[in-house]
Design a protein around this motif. Structure first.
Motif, PDB file in Angstrom:
ATOM      1  N   LYS A   1     -16.633  41.997  45.426  1.00  0.00           N
ATOM      2  CA  LYS A   1     -17.502  42.571  44.391  1.00  0.00           C
ATOM      3  C   LYS A   1     -16.722  43.358  43.342  1.00  0.00           C
ATOM      4  CE  LYS A   1     -21.466  42.829  47.513  1.00  0.00           C
ATOM      5  NZ  LYS A   1     -22.410  43.710  48.228  1.00  0.00           N
ATOM      6  N   LYS A   2     -15.535  43.824  43.701  1.00  0.00           N
ATOM      7  CA  LYS A   2     -14.736  44.618  42.765  1.00  0.00           C
ATOM      8  C   LYS A   2     -13.355  43.978  42.626  1.00  0.00           C
ATOM      9  CE  LYS A   2     -15.165  49.058  42.971  1.00  0.00           C
ATOM     10  NZ  LYS A   2     -15.095  50.482  43.376  1.00  0.00           N
ATOM     11  N   PRO A   3     -12.793  43.912  41.407  1.00  0.00           N
ATOM     12  CA  PRO A   3     -11.446  43.358  41.218  1.00  0.00           C
ATOM     13  C   PRO A   3     -10.420  44.106  42.064  1.00  0.00           C
ATOM     14  CG  PRO A   3     -12.542  43.623  39.106  1.00  0.00           C
ATOM     15  CD  PRO A   3     -13.419  44.302  40.127  1.00  0.00           C
ATOM     16  N   ALA A   4      -9.440  43.372  42.583  1.00  0.00           N
ATOM     17  CA  ALA A   4      -8.441  43.977  43.464  1.00  0.00           C
ATOM     18  C   ALA A   4      -7.702  45.125  42.782  1.00  0.00           C
ATOM     19  CB  ALA A   4      -7.455  42.906  43.927  1.00  0.00           C
ATOM     20  N   LYS A   5      -7.396  44.976  41.478  1.00  0.00           N
ATOM     21  CA  LYS A   5      -6.673  46.032  40.767  1.00  0.00           C
ATOM     22  C   LYS A   5      -7.483  47.331  40.724  1.00  0.00           C
ATOM     23  CE  LYS A   5      -3.749  43.147  37.827  1.00  0.00           C
ATOM     24  NZ  LYS A   5      -3.382  42.785  36.427  1.00  0.00           N
ATOM     25  N   GLN A   6      -8.791  47.207  40.514  1.00  0.00           N
ATOM     26  CA  GLN A   6      -9.646  48.392  40.498  1.00  0.00           C
ATOM     27  C   GLN A   6      -9.706  49.030  41.878  1.00  0.00           C
ATOM     28  OE1 GLN A   6     -11.358  50.025  37.887  1.00  0.00           O
ATOM     29  NE2 GLN A   6     -11.490  51.523  39.541  1.00  0.00           N
ATOM     30  N   LEU A   7      -9.747  48.195  42.902  1.00  0.00           N
ATOM     31  CA  LEU A   7      -9.782  48.695  44.272  1.00  0.00           C
ATOM     32  C   LEU A   7      -8.500  49.471  44.595  1.00  0.00           C
ATOM     33  CD1 LEU A   7     -11.636  48.657  46.730  1.00  0.00           C
ATOM     34  CD2 LEU A   7     -10.474  46.584  47.490  1.00  0.00           C
ATOM     35  N   VAL A   8      -7.366  48.948  44.151  1.00  0.00           N
ATOM     36  CA  VAL A   8      -6.091  49.633  44.374  1.00  0.00           C
ATOM     37  C   VAL A   8      -6.094  50.996  43.684  1.00  0.00           C
ATOM     38  CG1 VAL A   8      -3.605  49.578  43.898  1.00  0.00           C
ATOM     39  CG2 VAL A   8      -4.752  47.530  44.740  1.00  0.00           C
ATOM     40  N   ARG A   9      -6.623  51.057  42.469  1.00  0.00           N
ATOM     41  CA  ARG A   9      -6.704  52.339  41.757  1.00  0.00           C
ATOM     42  C   ARG A   9      -7.605  53.322  42.503  1.00  0.00           C
ATOM     43  NH1 ARG A   9      -6.482  48.955  37.015  1.00  0.00           N
ATOM     44  NH2 ARG A   9      -8.760  48.828  36.914  1.00  0.00           N
ATOM     45  N   ASP A  10      -8.715  52.817  43.053  1.00  0.00           N
ATOM     46  CA  ASP A  10      -9.621  53.678  43.830  1.00  0.00           C
ATOM     47  C   ASP A  10      -8.908  54.243  45.062  1.00  0.00           C
ATOM     48  OD1 ASP A  10     -11.548  53.064  41.998  1.00  0.00           O
ATOM     49  OD2 ASP A  10     -12.671  51.702  43.301  1.00  0.00           O
ATOM     50  N   ILE A  11      -8.135  53.395  45.720  1.00  0.00           N
ATOM     51  CA  ILE A  11      -7.401  53.814  46.924  1.00  0.00           C
ATOM     52  C   ILE A  11      -6.360  54.863  46.555  1.00  0.00           C
ATOM     53  CG2 ILE A  11      -5.758  53.022  48.681  1.00  0.00           C
ATOM     54  CD1 ILE A  11      -7.328  50.292  48.527  1.00  0.00           C
ATOM     55  N   GLU A  12      -5.664  54.617  45.457  1.00  0.00           N
ATOM     56  CA  GLU A  12      -4.657  55.559  44.979  1.00  0.00           C
ATOM     57  C   GLU A  12      -5.291  56.930  44.712  1.00  0.00           C
ATOM     58  OE1 GLU A  12      -1.326  55.707  41.387  1.00  0.00           O
ATOM     59  OE2 GLU A  12      -3.205  54.611  41.101  1.00  0.00           O
ATOM     60  N   THR A  13      -6.431  56.931  44.035  1.00  0.00           N
ATOM     61  CA  THR A  13      -7.126  58.176  43.705  1.00  0.00           C
ATOM     62  C   THR A  13      -7.639  58.885  44.955  1.00  0.00           C
ATOM     63  OG1 THR A  13      -7.807  57.273  41.559  1.00  0.00           O
ATOM     64  CG2 THR A  13      -9.035  59.173  42.396  1.00  0.00           C
ATOM     65  N   ALA A  14      -8.219  58.117  45.881  1.00  0.00           N
ATOM     66  CA  ALA A  14      -8.783  58.710  47.096  1.00  0.00           C
ATOM     67  C   ALA A  14      -7.701  59.370  47.944  1.00  0.00           C
ATOM     68  CB  ALA A  14      -9.511  57.638  47.908  1.00  0.00           C
ATOM     69  N   ILE A  15      -6.575  58.697  48.093  1.00  0.00           N
ATOM     70  CA  ILE A  15      -5.480  59.247  48.904  1.00  0.00           C
ATOM     71  C   ILE A  15      -4.908  60.508  48.251  1.00  0.00           C
ATOM     72  CG2 ILE A  15      -3.105  58.813  49.676  1.00  0.00           C
ATOM     73  CD1 ILE A  15      -3.950  55.965  50.310  1.00  0.00           C
ATOM     74  N   TYR A  16      -4.764  60.473  46.919  1.00  0.00           N
ATOM     75  CA  TYR A  16      -4.225  61.645  46.225  1.00  0.00           C
ATOM     76  C   TYR A  16      -5.192  62.824  46.324  1.00  0.00           C
ATOM     77  CZ  TYR A  16      -2.306  64.639  42.589  1.00  0.00           C
ATOM     78  OH  TYR A  16      -1.776  65.712  41.916  1.00  0.00           O
ATOM     79  N   ALA A  17      -6.479  62.552  46.159  1.00  0.00           N
ATOM     80  CA  ALA A  17      -7.476  63.624  46.224  1.00  0.00           C
ATOM     81  C   ALA A  17      -7.548  64.233  47.621  1.00  0.00           C
ATOM     82  CB  ALA A  17      -8.849  63.082  45.817  1.00  0.00           C
ATOM     83  N   ALA A  18      -7.360  63.410  48.653  1.00  0.00           N
ATOM     84  CA  ALA A  18      -7.503  63.886  50.019  1.00  0.00           C
ATOM     85  C   ALA A  18      -6.248  64.566  50.557  1.00  0.00           C
ATOM     86  CB  ALA A  18      -7.879  62.724  50.940  1.00  0.00           C
ATOM     87  N   SER A  19      -5.080  64.124  50.063  1.00  0.00           N
ATOM     88  CA  SER A  19      -3.836  64.598  50.674  1.00  0.00           C
ATOM     89  C   SER A  19      -2.794  65.118  49.691  1.00  0.00           C
ATOM     90  CB  SER A  19      -3.206  63.460  51.480  1.00  0.00           C
ATOM     91  OG  SER A  19      -2.806  62.399  50.607  1.00  0.00           O
ATOM     92  N   GLY A  20      -2.993  64.851  48.402  1.00  0.00           N
ATOM     93  CA  GLY A  20      -1.977  65.232  47.427  1.00  0.00           C
ATOM     94  C   GLY A  20      -0.799  64.277  47.385  1.00  0.00           C
ATOM     95  N   ILE A  21      -0.919  63.162  48.112  1.00  0.00           N
ATOM     96  CA  ILE A  21       0.167  62.178  48.163  1.00  0.00           C
ATOM     97  C   ILE A  21      -0.036  61.152  47.057  1.00  0.00           C
ATOM     98  CG2 ILE A  21       1.238  60.352  49.531  1.00  0.00           C
ATOM     99  CD1 ILE A  21       0.359  61.871  52.043  1.00  0.00           C
ATOM    100  N   LYS A  22       0.990  60.976  46.235  1.00  0.00           N
ATOM    101  CA  LYS A  22       0.963  59.938  45.207  1.00  0.00           C
ATOM    102  C   LYS A  22       1.623  58.690  45.774  1.00  0.00           C
ATOM    103  CE  LYS A  22       0.888  62.867  41.091  1.00  0.00           C
ATOM    104  NZ  LYS A  22       1.539  63.178  39.785  1.00  0.00           N
ATOM    105  N   ILE A  23       0.893  57.588  45.792  1.00  0.00           N
ATOM    106  CA  ILE A  23       1.435  56.351  46.360  1.00  0.00           C
ATOM    107  C   ILE A  23       1.875  55.403  45.249  1.00  0.00           C
ATOM    108  CG2 ILE A  23      -0.006  56.523  48.433  1.00  0.00           C
ATOM    109  CD1 ILE A  23      -1.758  54.278  47.183  1.00  0.00           C
ATOM    110  N   ASP A  24       2.809  54.540  45.594  1.00  0.00           N
ATOM    111  CA  ASP A  24       3.222  53.453  44.709  1.00  0.00           C
ATOM    112  C   ASP A  24       2.239  52.308  44.927  1.00  0.00           C
ATOM    113  OD1 ASP A  24       4.388  51.319  43.381  1.00  0.00           O
ATOM    114  OD2 ASP A  24       6.407  51.733  44.117  1.00  0.00           O
TER     115      ASP A  24
END
Length: 211
Positions: A40-63
């Motif tokens: 339902k959602k483009p993979a690139k958008q999903l990756v951005r969502d994951i990146e944002t969620a992880i950063y918001a929850a832990s402060g970790i910036k992922i590649d």
């Protein structure tokens, strides 16, 4: 790792995500993130969502390069649950196609042999496991890799895991091979149906054919 489990739980709550597996090194650095999602959602958008969620929850910036997304349609899920899923094992547009999966068992061992068509050339591989092994499907993985390496020596299955998707099991796989001088990775997913050995081989071939 407690931190990794917590992050997996957060990512699993994102819309469209059906399963998540996060791998970290001994120092706690996130090395690989494997996602099973709907389409339902483009993979690139999903990756951005994951990146944002992880950063918001832990402060970790992922590649973003460490995130692999395999998408599966809800239509396939519904069809599989009704028991009317049909498909051909041969895709005329694909280079690698499954010919057969053969099994032989004794009181102690199970032998899995895989035969693959590579544009008219037959590739074969086999693997032997203990008959009591809870992960006998890994013999199909090893046999498939052995067969493919006859034609593509650099081929590897980097990651493979079974996940629950609704009422069904799904296999999530990440494969890699050296293509045009560089190692490329591709992720894929497939529902388990009656013959899980066939499904194991097919998800690997489908993933390889996308490279």
């Amino acid at each position: 790792m407690e931190n990794v489990v917590a992050l997996e739980q957060i990512v699993n709550k994102l819309p469209g995500v059906k399963g998540a597996k996060i791998l970290a090194n001994e120092g706690g650095e996130l090395k690989e993130i494997h996602i099973l999602a709907d389409i339902k959602k483009p993979a690139k958008q999903l990756v951005r969502d994951i990146e944002t969620a992880i950063y918001a929850a832990s402060g970790i910036k992922i590649d973003r390069k460490i995130v692999s997304v395999a998408q599966i349609s809800d239509d396939e899920q519904e069809t599989a649950e009704t028991g009317t899923y049909e498909e051909s094992l041969v895709d005329a547009s694909a280079r690698f196609n499954l010919i057969s999966v053969e099994t032989k068992s004794s009181s102690k061992r199970l032998t899995v042999s895989v035969n693959i068509d590579d544009d008219g050339k037959q590739l074969s591989g086999s693997s032997v496991v203990d008959i009591n092994d809870d992960e006998k499907y890994m013999a199909a993985v090893e046999a498939t890799v052995a067969a493919i390496r006859e034609s593509l020596p650099s081929f590897r299955v980097e990651f493979i895991e079974r996940l629950k998707y609704g009422l069904n099991d799904v296999i999530l796989v990440v494969c890699s091979a050296i293509i045009s001088g560089e190692r490329r990775k591709e992720a894929g997913a497939r529902l388990f149906k009656k013959d899980s050995f066939n499904d194991i081989v097919l998800v690997i071939l489908e993933t390889l054919n996308k490279m």
